[in-house]
Design a protein around this motif. Structure first.
Motif, mmCIF file in Angstrom:
data_model
loop_
_atom_site.group_PDB
_atom_site.id
_atom_site.type_symbol
_atom_site.label_atom_id
_atom_site.label_comp_id
_atom_site.label_asym_id
_atom_site.label_seq_id
_atom_site.Cartn_x
_atom_site.Cartn_y
_atom_site.Cartn_z
ATOM 1 N N SER A 60 0.909 -1.272 -0.129
ATOM 2 C CA SER A 60 0.165 0.229 0.124
ATOM 3 C C SER A 60 0.798 1.306 0.142
ATOM 4 O O SER A 60 2.061 1.339 0.644
ATOM 5 C CB SER A 60 -0.935 -0.175 1.309
ATOM 6 O OG SER A 60 -1.746 -1.218 1.113
ATOM 7 N N VAL A 70 -8.313 0.562 -11.331
ATOM 8 C CA VAL A 70 -7.853 0.644 -10.184
ATOM 9 C C VAL A 70 -9.168 0.536 -9.290
ATOM 10 O O VAL A 70 -9.187 0.674 -7.873
ATOM 11 C CB VAL A 70 -7.444 1.917 -9.777
ATOM 12 C CG1 VAL A 70 -6.219 2.146 -10.670
ATOM 13 C CG2 VAL A 70 -8.433 3.088 -10.009
ATOM 14 N N ARG A 80 -9.313 -1.053 -5.513
ATOM 15 C CA ARG A 80 -7.976 -1.084 -4.930
ATOM 16 C C ARG A 80 -7.583 0.282 -4.382
ATOM 17 O O ARG A 80 -6.926 0.487 -3.476
ATOM 18 C CB ARG A 80 -7.036 -1.691 -5.863
ATOM 19 C CG ARG A 80 -7.283 -2.937 -6.443
ATOM 20 C CD ARG A 80 -6.059 -3.460 -7.309
ATOM 21 N NE ARG A 80 -5.825 -2.899 -8.301
ATOM 22 C CZ ARG A 80 -4.903 -2.018 -8.779
ATOM 23 N NH1 ARG A 80 -3.730 -1.980 -8.011
ATOM 24 N NH2 ARG A 80 -4.663 -1.593 -9.879
ATOM 25 N N ASN A 113 -4.006 0.679 -2.445
ATOM 26 C CA ASN A 113 -3.873 -0.538 -1.987
ATOM 27 C C ASN A 113 -3.877 -1.867 -2.871
ATOM 28 O O ASN A 113 -4.078 -1.614 -4.143
ATOM 29 C CB ASN A 113 -5.283 -1.245 -1.186
ATOM 30 C CG ASN A 113 -5.212 -0.069 0.132
ATOM 31 O OD1 ASN A 113 -4.336 0.305 0.787
ATOM 32 N ND2 ASN A 113 -6.502 0.045 0.470
ATOM 33 N N SER A 114 -3.171 -2.980 -2.485
ATOM 34 C CA SER A 114 -3.095 -4.103 -3.321
ATOM 35 C C SER A 114 -2.426 -3.389 -4.640
ATOM 36 O O SER A 114 -2.724 -3.977 -5.936
ATOM 37 C CB SER A 114 -4.513 -4.843 -3.932
ATOM 38 O OG SER A 114 -4.914 -5.223 -2.629
ATOM 39 N N LYS A 130 0.007 -3.236 -7.918
ATOM 40 C CA LYS A 130 0.495 -4.027 -8.840
ATOM 41 C C LYS A 130 1.562 -3.268 -9.713
ATOM 42 O O LYS A 130 1.543 -2.113 -9.889
ATOM 43 C CB LYS A 130 -0.620 -4.488 -9.931
ATOM 44 C CG LYS A 130 -1.821 -5.076 -9.193
ATOM 45 C CD LYS A 130 -2.948 -5.224 -10.448
ATOM 46 C CE LYS A 130 -4.070 -5.670 -9.854
ATOM 47 N NZ LYS A 130 -5.199 -6.100 -10.580
ATOM 48 N N ASP A 175 0.775 -0.513 -12.156
ATOM 49 C CA ASP A 175 0.465 0.786 -11.370
ATOM 50 C C ASP A 175 1.709 1.824 -11.406
ATOM 51 O O ASP A 175 1.500 2.965 -10.894
ATOM 52 C CB ASP A 175 -0.012 0.553 -9.916
ATOM 53 C CG ASP A 175 -1.315 -0.217 -9.834
ATOM 54 O OD1 ASP A 175 -2.158 -0.187 -10.747
ATOM 55 O OD2 ASP A 175 -1.612 -0.957 -8.975
#
Length: 122
Positions: free
Chosen positions: A17, A63, A66, A83-84, A86, A89
């Protein structure tokens, strides 16, 4: 005019995060919508999320579920809770504001921050 300064970017591992902040300053009379955009290497800048002055939000499909955008109107600040995370991102994240400034004349315009780098490693 309005100056937007992003902070909170950095390196995060996949699944982790990160919380981005963007503070607006200047002769601000009113800020309408605010948003976050990002630009990945070799790609065009894309919308990540927006939030209206009343708190209505909109997210890119990539997104949803997330990321969360929020704002503190008293502080003229917008946030992006990531959050979460990848690897996809990864990119430079820019904040944006539709604002009315108070100077010699009143002006409504769109303003951009300088960007903050977000790197998601796997």
């Amino acid at each position: 005019q309005v100056q937007l300064v992003e902070s909170g970017g950095g390196l995060v591992q996949a699944g982790g995060s990160l919380r981005l902040s963007c503070a607006a300053s200047g002769s601000i009379l009113r800020i309408n919508a605010m948003g976050w955009y990002r630009q990945a290497p070799g790609k065009q800048r894309e919308l990540v999320a927006t939030i209206s002055s009343g708190g209505s939000t909109n997210y890119a499909d990539s997104v949803k579920g997330r990321f969360t955008i929020s704002r503190d109107n008293a502080k003229n600040t917008v946030y992006l809770q990531m959050n979460s995370a990848k690897p996809e991102d990864t990119g430079v994240y820019y904040c944006n504001a539709d604002a009315v400034v108070a100077t010699d004349w009143l002006l409504r315009d769109t303003y951009w921050g300088q960007g903050t780098q977000v790197t998601v490693s796997s």
